[in-house]
Design an enzyme around this catalytic site. Structure first.
Site: not given
Ligand code: SAM
Length: 276
Positions: A31, A62, A155, A158
């Site tokens: 990424q 968090h 976590d 997207e």
């Protein structure tokens, strides 16, 4: 004029932040990673031009990913974080004395590397002796794990690029196998204003695998629409039935015992996404 970063949350809408300087920018194997210093939110981690975390509002996300499932489980000892390379969820997990081992599996080692360098208040606990950091695909780690964890937190970024598989029914079924008989998990499931179909599909998939499935929300100003959701799947323990004596004092800035329960009270248009 100065430099401004804009995240397009939809084709027609976005947020923009004034940038003082760019600490680091690179295309990793997975990424685009940018670490910038913003005038309003402090240092900010961006992946594929999407806000992942900022020094000023990170505590909301968090704390809500960590404490809701950890207080729901009566005695969490072994915990897994899939993704979470910025280290914020790990920091919150370590506030629970029952936790003996926290494993973090993130696909991109560069996220941990630059988070440690530029987000020390978030990533500072990644080197704690109770923590094991693995650079690997969370989908594969889950597929290989059998009855290994009390609590799992997803976590992830997207559902684009390396994280697409982490929003599939197959992944949630794998999580059920990776959890112990009374285990539970939570996953970040984006926002109800722009991603209602995703939330509805994930909730339905999880509810077909886990006897207890619940949706809760939190306000995160730098995330799309500012209203974020989390889907929790549990084999036995219900977050709405946590006993008074289970709660203990913990240092937080967003999460409280009352908010633990209140976060499951959903606005109608969000609750409707959980209806069969
Ligand atoms: N809180 C942020 C959010 O809700 O958008 C996510 C922050 S965390 C930095 C996201 C992490 O997920 C990234 O570090 C990314 O490398 C990781 N990730 C994406 N796909 C993954 C996969 N298949 N396995 C493990 N980690 C993955």
């Amino acid at each position: 004029m100065g430099l401004w970063f804009t995240e397009k949350q939809t084709e027609n809408f976005g947020i923009t932040a004034k940038v003082n300087r760019t600490h680091h920018t690179e295309q990793t194997d997975f990424q685009k990673l940018d670490m910038v210093e913003t005038a309003e939110w402090g240092n900010m981690l961006l992946l594929d031009d999407m806000v992942m975390t900022t020094e000023k509002d990170e505590f909301v996300y968090h704390e809500m990913v960590a404490h809701v499932p950890l207080f729901t489980h009566p005695n969490p000892k072994k915990v897994l974080v899939v993704g979470g390379g910025d280290g914020g969820v790990i920091r919150e997990i370590l506030k629970h004395p029952s936790v003996e081992k926290a494993v973090l599996v993130d696909i991109d080692g560069k996220v941990m590397e630059y988070s440690k360098k530029y987000l020390p208040t978030i990533a500072g606990k990644l080197s704690d002796p109770r923590v094991e950091v693995r650079v690997a695909d969370g989908f594969v780690h889950i597929a290989k794990s059998k009855k290994a964890y009390d609590v799992i937190m997803v976590d992830s970024t997207e559902p684009v690029g390396p994280a697409v598989n982490l929003f599939t029914k197959g992944f949630y079924a794998g999580i059920a196998n990776a959890l112990k008989d009374d285990g539970l998990f939570v996953a970040q499931t984006d926002n109800p204003w722009f991603k209602s179909d995703l939330i509805r599909q994930v909730f339905q998939d999880v509810a077909e695998i886990f006897p207890v499935t619940r949706l809760y929300t939190a306000n995160i100003p730098t995330y799309p629409s500012g209203l974020w959701t989390f889907t929790l799947g549990s084999k036995i323990h219900d977050p709405l039935k946590v006993k008074e004596e289970r709660f203990f004092d913990i240092e937080t800035k967003y999460y409280t015992k009352d908010l633990h329960f209140a976060s499951f009270v959903l606005p109608k248009f969000v609750k409707d996404l959980t209806d069969k």
